[in-house]
Structures are given as structure tokens and as C-alpha cells.
Design a protein around this motif. Structure first.
Motif, PDB file in Angstrom:
ATOM      1  N   ASP A  65      17.603 -44.968  27.200  1.00  0.00           N
ATOM      2  CA  ASP A  65      18.445 -45.610  28.212  1.00  0.00           C
ATOM      3  C   ASP A  65      17.638 -46.631  29.009  1.00  0.00           C
ATOM      4  O   ASP A  65      16.828 -46.265  29.863  1.00  0.00           O
ATOM      5  CB  ASP A  65      19.034 -44.549  29.140  1.00  0.00           C
ATOM      6  CG  ASP A  65      20.074 -45.095  30.096  1.00  0.00           C
ATOM      7  OD1 ASP A  65      20.184 -46.335  30.236  1.00  0.00           O
ATOM      8  OD2 ASP A  65      20.782 -44.276  30.710  1.00  0.00           O
ATOM      9  N   ASP A  66      17.856 -47.916  28.724  1.00  0.00           N
ATOM     10  CA  ASP A  66      17.148 -48.989  29.437  1.00  0.00           C
ATOM     11  C   ASP A  66      17.381 -48.932  30.940  1.00  0.00           C
ATOM     12  O   ASP A  66      16.462 -49.134  31.729  1.00  0.00           O
ATOM     13  CB  ASP A  66      17.616 -50.377  28.956  1.00  0.00           C
ATOM     14  CG  ASP A  66      17.224 -50.652  27.517  1.00  0.00           C
ATOM     15  OD1 ASP A  66      16.231 -50.067  27.050  1.00  0.00           O
ATOM     16  OD2 ASP A  66      17.911 -51.457  26.875  1.00  0.00           O
ATOM     17  N   GLY A  72      15.933 -45.265  38.068  1.00  0.00           N
ATOM     18  CA  GLY A  72      15.185 -44.070  38.423  1.00  0.00           C
ATOM     19  C   GLY A  72      13.747 -44.336  38.801  1.00  0.00           C
ATOM     20  O   GLY A  72      12.974 -43.409  39.014  1.00  0.00           O
ATOM     21  N   GLN A  73      13.363 -45.624  38.836  1.00  0.00           N
ATOM     22  CA  GLN A  73      11.998 -46.029  39.155  1.00  0.00           C
ATOM     23  C   GLN A  73      10.989 -45.304  38.268  1.00  0.00           C
ATOM     24  O   GLN A  73       9.965 -44.801  38.727  1.00  0.00           O
ATOM     25  CB  GLN A  73      11.699 -45.822  40.638  1.00  0.00           C
ATOM     26  CG  GLN A  73      12.622 -46.618  41.533  1.00  0.00           C
ATOM     27  CD  GLN A  73      12.374 -46.348  43.003  1.00  0.00           C
ATOM     28  OE1 GLN A  73      11.667 -45.423  43.374  1.00  0.00           O
ATOM     29  NE2 GLN A  73      12.979 -47.174  43.844  1.00  0.00           N
ATOM     30  N   ARG A  74      11.295 -45.270  36.977  1.00  0.00           N
ATOM     31  CA  ARG A  74      10.390 -44.629  36.028  1.00  0.00           C
ATOM     32  C   ARG A  74       9.271 -45.600  35.654  1.00  0.00           C
ATOM     33  O   ARG A  74       9.522 -46.784  35.468  1.00  0.00           O
ATOM     34  CB  ARG A  74      11.159 -44.181  34.782  1.00  0.00           C
ATOM     35  CG  ARG A  74      12.140 -43.062  35.096  1.00  0.00           C
ATOM     36  CD  ARG A  74      12.791 -42.526  33.850  1.00  0.00           C
ATOM     37  NE  ARG A  74      13.686 -41.417  34.164  1.00  0.00           N
ATOM     38  CZ  ARG A  74      14.293 -40.684  33.244  1.00  0.00           C
ATOM     39  NH1 ARG A  74      14.112 -40.917  31.949  1.00  0.00           N
ATOM     40  NH2 ARG A  74      15.089 -39.701  33.615  1.00  0.00           N
ATOM     41  N   PRO A  75       8.072 -45.117  35.491  1.00  0.00           N
ATOM     42  CA  PRO A  75       6.905 -45.994  35.295  1.00  0.00           C
ATOM     43  C   PRO A  75       6.668 -46.410  33.842  1.00  0.00           C
ATOM     44  O   PRO A  75       5.565 -46.246  33.310  1.00  0.00           O
ATOM     45  CB  PRO A  75       5.753 -45.127  35.805  1.00  0.00           C
ATOM     46  CG  PRO A  75       6.175 -43.738  35.423  1.00  0.00           C
ATOM     47  CD  PRO A  75       7.679 -43.714  35.629  1.00  0.00           C
ATOM     48  N   ALA A  81       8.409 -46.742  25.117  1.00  0.00           N
ATOM     49  CA  ALA A  81       7.284 -46.103  25.819  1.00  0.00           C
ATOM     50  C   ALA A  81       7.758 -44.862  26.566  1.00  0.00           C
ATOM     51  O   ALA A  81       7.074 -43.831  26.570  1.00  0.00           O
ATOM     52  CB  ALA A  81       6.634 -47.098  26.777  1.00  0.00           C
ATOM     53  N   MET A  82       8.936 -44.945  27.196  1.00  0.00           N
ATOM     54  CA  MET A  82       9.480 -43.791  27.914  1.00  0.00           C
ATOM     55  C   MET A  82       9.761 -42.648  26.940  1.00  0.00           C
ATOM     56  O   MET A  82       9.389 -41.493  27.199  1.00  0.00           O
ATOM     57  CB  MET A  82      10.756 -44.175  28.660  1.00  0.00           C
ATOM     58  CG  MET A  82      11.422 -43.008  29.379  1.00  0.00           C
ATOM     59  SD  MET A  82      12.923 -43.483  30.273  1.00  0.00           S
ATOM     60  CE  MET A  82      14.059 -43.757  28.904  1.00  0.00           C
ATOM     61  N   ASN A  83      10.417 -42.962  25.824  1.00  0.00           N
ATOM     62  CA  ASN A  83      10.721 -41.926  24.832  1.00  0.00           C
ATOM     63  C   ASN A  83       9.450 -41.230  24.359  1.00  0.00           C
ATOM     64  O   ASN A  83       9.388 -39.993  24.302  1.00  0.00           O
ATOM     65  CB  ASN A  83      11.442 -42.531  23.625  1.00  0.00           C
ATOM     66  CG  ASN A  83      12.811 -43.083  23.953  1.00  0.00           C
ATOM     67  OD1 ASN A  83      13.370 -42.829  25.014  1.00  0.00           O
ATOM     68  ND2 ASN A  83      13.354 -43.862  23.031  1.00  0.00           N
ATOM     69  N   ARG A  84       8.426 -42.023  24.007  1.00  0.00           N
ATOM     70  CA  ARG A  84       7.154 -41.436  23.530  1.00  0.00           C
ATOM     71  C   ARG A  84       6.536 -40.540  24.597  1.00  0.00           C
ATOM     72  O   ARG A  84       6.084 -39.429  24.308  1.00  0.00           O
ATOM     73  CB  ARG A  84       6.173 -42.537  23.138  1.00  0.00           C
ATOM     74  CG  ARG A  84       6.427 -43.151  21.784  1.00  0.00           C
ATOM     75  CD  ARG A  84       5.269 -44.021  21.314  1.00  0.00           C
ATOM     76  NE  ARG A  84       4.915 -45.066  22.272  1.00  0.00           N
ATOM     77  CZ  ARG A  84       5.499 -46.264  22.333  1.00  0.00           C
ATOM     78  NH1 ARG A  84       6.465 -46.569  21.500  1.00  0.00           N
ATOM     79  NH2 ARG A  84       5.109 -47.151  23.226  1.00  0.00           N
ATOM     80  N   VAL A 106      20.560 -35.697  27.848  1.00  0.00           N
ATOM     81  CA  VAL A 106      19.438 -35.759  26.916  1.00  0.00           C
ATOM     82  C   VAL A 106      19.148 -37.201  26.529  1.00  0.00           C
ATOM     83  O   VAL A 106      18.000 -37.646  26.590  1.00  0.00           O
ATOM     84  CB  VAL A 106      19.713 -34.917  25.652  1.00  0.00           C
ATOM     85  CG1 VAL A 106      18.598 -35.093  24.634  1.00  0.00           C
ATOM     86  CG2 VAL A 106      19.891 -33.452  26.010  1.00  0.00           C
ATOM     87  N   ALA A 107      20.185 -37.944  26.119  1.00  0.00           N
ATOM     88  CA  ALA A 107      19.931 -39.281  25.587  1.00  0.00           C
ATOM     89  C   ALA A 107      21.135 -40.196  25.790  1.00  0.00           C
ATOM     90  O   ALA A 107      22.273 -39.740  25.886  1.00  0.00           O
ATOM     91  CB  ALA A 107      19.596 -39.200  24.097  1.00  0.00           C
TER      92      ALA A 107
END
Length: 199
Positions: A65-66, A72-75, A81-84, A106-107
Motif C-alpha cells: 500500500d503506497d 502512517g509516517q512509515r520510514p 522496501a516496506m514489504n521486505r 494484511v495487504a
């Protein structure tokens, strides 16, 4: 001490009243969360006996989810990269024989289009239990393929302090249980407090 089963029974009684309200003419707007509350009010709530040392609870992975990266201010610089990173964290924290309970989302629906990504998720260890989130609705086949055959709208975790597990926060929570949930982020999460009801 109140048992997890007693908490579940009280909660189901409370939800039966909510089910009656939801079935009245002109219920609240039929949003995804209203749909989830309807299912919760209409479904049995299992009690899961869990070893706290072998159980992880996680929520809102939002794989693929782009929009969640900024919201969510994810780094992470990309969804890849987030998935990995999230799946690597799963593999580091959960071992074979452990239980992982995901509290929904989940996705992103687009995630399921690539069988390699579904395979990466399926390869993660542990017994999976999913408490359905709003982004999981309608993803039955995809969740089956990703190794989430055990799905509920809510559950009670039978630990020393019983926990009511949901995707979105409860409007009212069964005391003495705590409500563990996901869905909300930032200021919205800090403002949310469920009203208790007691045995």
C-alpha cells in the motif's frame, strides 16, 4: 478473577443488542466499519488459549500500500522496501510453533496480484490467526493462498489478563479485559477510549 470465557459470553450478549440495532430500519451508513461491526455482532467470538511467550500480535501491515507510507509516517522509500522490512521483522520475531495474530489489514488489494509476494508472505513462520480488518473484506481467496485460513471478526485471548482483540477499537469493552486493536494512527488513536461495561 473473571475468565476469558465469561468475558466472551458477556461480550456476545452485549453484541446481540448491537445486532438488533444494526438490523433496524435505516441503520447507520453502511461503511466498511459498519459492515465489520455487523459481522462482529452476528458471529461467535472464539477464546484462544495462547502462550504469551509464543504469541505475537501485529496489526495493519498494509503490504503493497503506497498511501500508508506517507499517511502512517512509515520510514520506507517504497512499498517494496516496506514489504521486505515487515516480512523480515516477522521472520525474526516469529518461529515455527509460535502463533501470530494479525489484527487486520494484511495487504492492499494490489499486493495479491503478484504470486511471488503472496509466496513471500506464505513462507513466513507461525500459526496465523487473522482478526478481519476493513481492507481484508472481500479477499477470501487471497487470504487463503497467503496462509490465513483461520479468520475471525474478533477474539478473546485467554492470558493472565484476558484481552479482547479487534481491528477497530471497541465502543464498549468488557471489563476486566483490555481491548487490543489496530486501525487508528496518530492523534485519532490517542483520543480513542472505549467505555467499559462490567460483569
Amino acid at each position: 478473577m473473571v475468565s476469558a470465557t465469561e468475558i466472551r459470553d458477556l461480550w456476545e450478549t452485549e453484541l446481540a443488542e448491537e445486532a438488533r440495532r444494526l438490523n433496524e430500519p435505516e441503520p447507520e451508513p453502511w461503511t466498511e466499519l459498519a459492515y465489520m461491526r455487523w459481522h462482529l455482532a452476528s458471529s461467535a467470538i472464539p477464546v484462544i488459549d495462547a502462550d504469551p511467550e509464543r504469541t505475537c500480535v501485529w496489526s495493519d501491515l498494509h503490504l503493497g500500500d503506497d498511501s500508508v507510507i506517507a499517511a502512517g509516517q512509515r520510514p520506507y522509500g517504497s512499498t517494496a522496501a516496506m514489504n521486505r522490512a515487515l516480512l523480515a521483522a516477522w521472520r525474526a520475531a516469529v518461529k515455527d510453533g509460535d502463533t501470530i495474530i494479525c489484527l487486520g489489514d494484511v495487504a492492499h488489494p494490489g499486493f495479491w496480484n503478484d504470486p511471488r509476494r503472496t509466496g513471500d508472505l506464505l513462507a513466513c513462520p507461525g500459526r496465523r490467526i487473522l482478526v478481519m480488518g476493513n481492507h481484508d473484506v472481500g479477499q477470501t481467496e487471497e487470504l487463503d493462498r497467503a496462509g490465513f485460513p483461520e479468520r475471525h471478526w474478533a477474539l478473546v485471548l485467554d492470558t493472565d489478563s484476558p484481552a479482547a482483540l479487534t481491528h477497530a477499537p471497541l465502543k464498549r469493552r468488557p471489563v476486566p479485559a483490555v481491548n487490543i486493536y489496530g486501525h487508528l494512527r496518530g492523534a485519532a488513536q490517542r483520543r480513542r477510549a472505549a467505555r467499559p461495561f462490567t460483569l
